[in-house]
Scaffold this active site. Structure first.
Site, mmCIF file in Angstrom:
data_model
loop_
_atom_site.group_PDB
_atom_site.id
_atom_site.type_symbol
_atom_site.label_atom_id
_atom_site.label_comp_id
_atom_site.label_asym_id
_atom_site.label_seq_id
_atom_site.Cartn_x
_atom_site.Cartn_y
_atom_site.Cartn_z
ATOM 1 N N GLY A 1 1.380 -0.820 -4.723
ATOM 2 C CA GLY A 1 0.163 -1.627 -4.713
ATOM 3 C C GLY A 1 -0.601 -1.433 -6.009
ATOM 4 N N TYR B 1 14.613 -2.242 -1.992
ATOM 5 C CA TYR B 1 13.699 -2.646 -3.045
ATOM 6 C C TYR B 1 12.410 -1.844 -3.146
ATOM 7 C CZ TYR B 1 10.310 -5.681 -5.456
ATOM 8 O OH TYR B 1 9.335 -6.153 -6.273
ATOM 9 N N ASN C 1 -1.157 2.107 5.568
ATOM 10 C CA ASN C 1 -0.081 1.289 5.012
ATOM 11 C C ASN C 1 0.621 0.609 6.177
ATOM 12 O OD1 ASN C 1 3.261 2.077 3.844
ATOM 13 N ND2 ASN C 1 2.127 0.206 3.553
ATOM 14 N N GLY C 2 0.689 -0.724 6.123
ATOM 15 C CA GLY C 2 1.348 -1.447 7.202
ATOM 16 C C GLY C 2 0.536 -2.656 7.606
ATOM 17 N N CYS D 1 0.787 -1.219 0.000
ATOM 18 C CA CYS D 1 0.000 0.000 0.000
ATOM 19 C C CYS D 1 0.827 1.282 0.000
ATOM 20 C CB CYS D 1 -0.957 0.114 1.182
ATOM 21 S SG CYS D 1 -1.955 -1.372 1.386
#
Ligand code: SF4
Length: 501
Positions: free
Chosen positions: A52, A274, A129-130, A26
């Site tokens: 995402g 990444y 997000n998480g 996300c």
């Protein structure tokens, strides 16, 4: 009756993977104080598309009136918000948005964020997000109290905790909720009065603050997962939201509160390797430069005689450049990536997953034939992609294929918001480096060391007492307790989930 456990979820997650990389889960954007709030949010989400691709959503708000508008859909941001009529249907000077990577294999629209709820104080939208490590435990307790969950996302826990909080202001209710959750979160939330941004006390996931030059008293504010989302809308980067900080942006400007006891931060080190886009600056450090330094460190640690350095595109590119420069060996594009492979085209079966590598990558024979090749990639998860790529490079005439990886071996799963397979499916959890080299068919294989990675980030090495980053997927050092796993908390079985399309 079989109850679904977190381990089952991990299985479902691995089955849903469509290629052999960890996935970000996300990206979030929030805008306050611009007549173009929804359009700016859509642009920001577009810049965060790498975080995402399953679904996207925006909730806008007409400030003052407290009227909310929402549009959500499966697929890419451009597919959902490319139409001017959709943006026109999201009026207001404030908005929050979300890109989703679905990890449970369930892409029902009701799971697409931002989530919205009507409270006694008015509407409230939140995008997250998480991953919460005590979500199932909290959810069971909330269901027992009579809370009715509408989705299967962790994020709905925030909504219910806010609903039952006894505090009076929205910010205090949110703080009350945040004090009960454990895990990694960067969230943006909107109510009729303010845009709120929050990061978990260890600051595992990123969140930045930017400002547009115009758009209201003092200009419009933008919150986003990464600085690349500020760049696309022309917002100036102000600063990161600090770990454990809650920022409240209203007509009077930006206010900050830190309700948690300060502790050493543990930002996700994999963002540098990444996840983050290379043109983003994360926690004050440019991602592109860091990746090049990791590549140079890798060349110093495990250099090998070779004729050409070849990145596995796209994520291996900066590290391969750093490696080639340090080693003094030519850098060439020996693998060409096809950018036009639709995700739905690749079925998540082992056989088709292998074919998927060929759909995505092709060998550039002119660069590889008769050469000793060093392939540089960012990580090895299952090893299936690496094996196919090594095979492809050899088939194109390479005389030697050496694989160099710009992360340490991924030996543990992530429970903080990154989609990785369960541990037993991680190649490095079961095999040493020599065995892994044999499995992927490389003449040699080397990963950057943990100390080397920290050196590339400007530290002397990894300080085990205070690493400063989360590196649990390489070390198993989980700084946030894995409550649901520890207590083997069962996920409440949802009939709605079973019936969902
Ligand atoms: Fe990042 Fe790995 Fe920590 Fe997950 S476990 S937050 S991927 S460093």
């Amino acid at each position: 009756m079989h109850h679904v456990t977190p381990w089952d979820l991990a299985d479902a997650e691995s089955a849903s993977l469509q290629d052999d990389k960890p996935h970000e889960e996300c990206g979030v954007v929030g805008v306050w104080g611009s007549a173009d709030a929804a359009a700016l949010t859509a642009l920001g989400l577009h810049a965060l598309q790498h975080r995402g691709q399953e679904a996207a959503g925006i909730v806008s708000m007409e400030t003052g009136a407290g009227i909310f508008h929402a549009h959500k859909g499966r697929g890419l941001v451009g597919d959902n918000f490319g139409d001017a009529a959709v943006i026109a249907g999201l009026p207001g000077r404030a908005a929050v948005g979300h890109n989703r990577y679905a990890t449970t294999g369930e892409t029902a629209l009701r799971n697409v964020q931002p989530l919205y709820a009507d409270f006694e104080f008015g509407g409230f939208a939140v995008a997250h997000n998480g991953n919460l490590t005590n979500a199932h435990t909290l959810k069971r307790a909330l269901v027992r109290r009579g809370c009715l969950f509408q989705s299967t996302t962790d994020s709905e826990v925030f909504i219910h905790l806010i609903a039952i909080s006894l505090y009076s202001t929205v910010t205090d209710r949110l703080i009350d909720a945040l004090k009960q959750v454990q895990g990694a979160y960067s969230l943006v939330a909107l109510h009729n009065g303010a845009l709120i941004g929050a990061r978990d006390p260890l600051g595992v996931r990123p969140l930045v603050i930017g400002k547009l030059p115009a758009g209201g008293p003092g200009g419009a504010y933008v919150l986003a997962s990464e600085t690349c989302a500020l760049d696309i809308v022309g917002a100036e980067f102000l600063r990161d939201v600090e770990p454990g900080e809650i920022v409240v942006i209203d007509e009077a400007g930006l206010h900050s509160t830190k309700p948690f006891a300060a502790q050493p931060s543990r930002f996700c080190i994999f963002e540098y390797i990444y996840f983050a886009r290379p043109d983003s600056t994360v926690e004050g450090t440019p991602v592109y430069e860091t990746r090049k330094r990791i590549g140079a460190e890798l060349a110093r640690e495990s250099g090998v005689a070779a004729d050409v350095i070849v990145p596995v595109p796209d994520s291996g590119v900066p590290a391969a450049m750093g490696y080639a420069h340090e080693a003094g060996i030519p850098y060439e594009l020996g693998i060409i990536r096809n950018h036009y492979v639709g995700r739905t085209f690749i079925e998540p079966t082992d056989h088709i997953r292998h074919l998927g590598v060929k759909l995505k990558h092709s060998a550039n024979r002119a660069v590889l034939e008769g050469k000793r090749v060093v392939l540089v990639d960012d990580s090895i998860v299952r090893g299936t992609t690496s094996r196919k790529i090594v095979e492809m490079v050899r088939a194109a005439g390479a005389t030697e294929v050496h694989m160099r990886i710009s992360s340490p071996p991924t030996t543990h799963s992530c429970f903080y918001g990154i989609d990785t397979p369960e541990r037993s499916k991680l190649l490095a959890a079961k095999h040493d480096v020599e065995e892994m080299a044999k499995i992927i068919g490389a003449d040699s294989l080397a990963f950057i060391s943990l100390d080397g990675l920290y050196r590339a980030l400007g530290r002397p090495g990894r300080d085990a007492a205070q690493p400063g980053y989360c590196d649990a997927c390489f070390t198993g050092d989980y700084a946030i307790p894995l409550v649901d796993l520890r207590d083997n908390a069962e996920r409440p079985v949802s009939l709605l989930q079973a019936a969902a399309p």
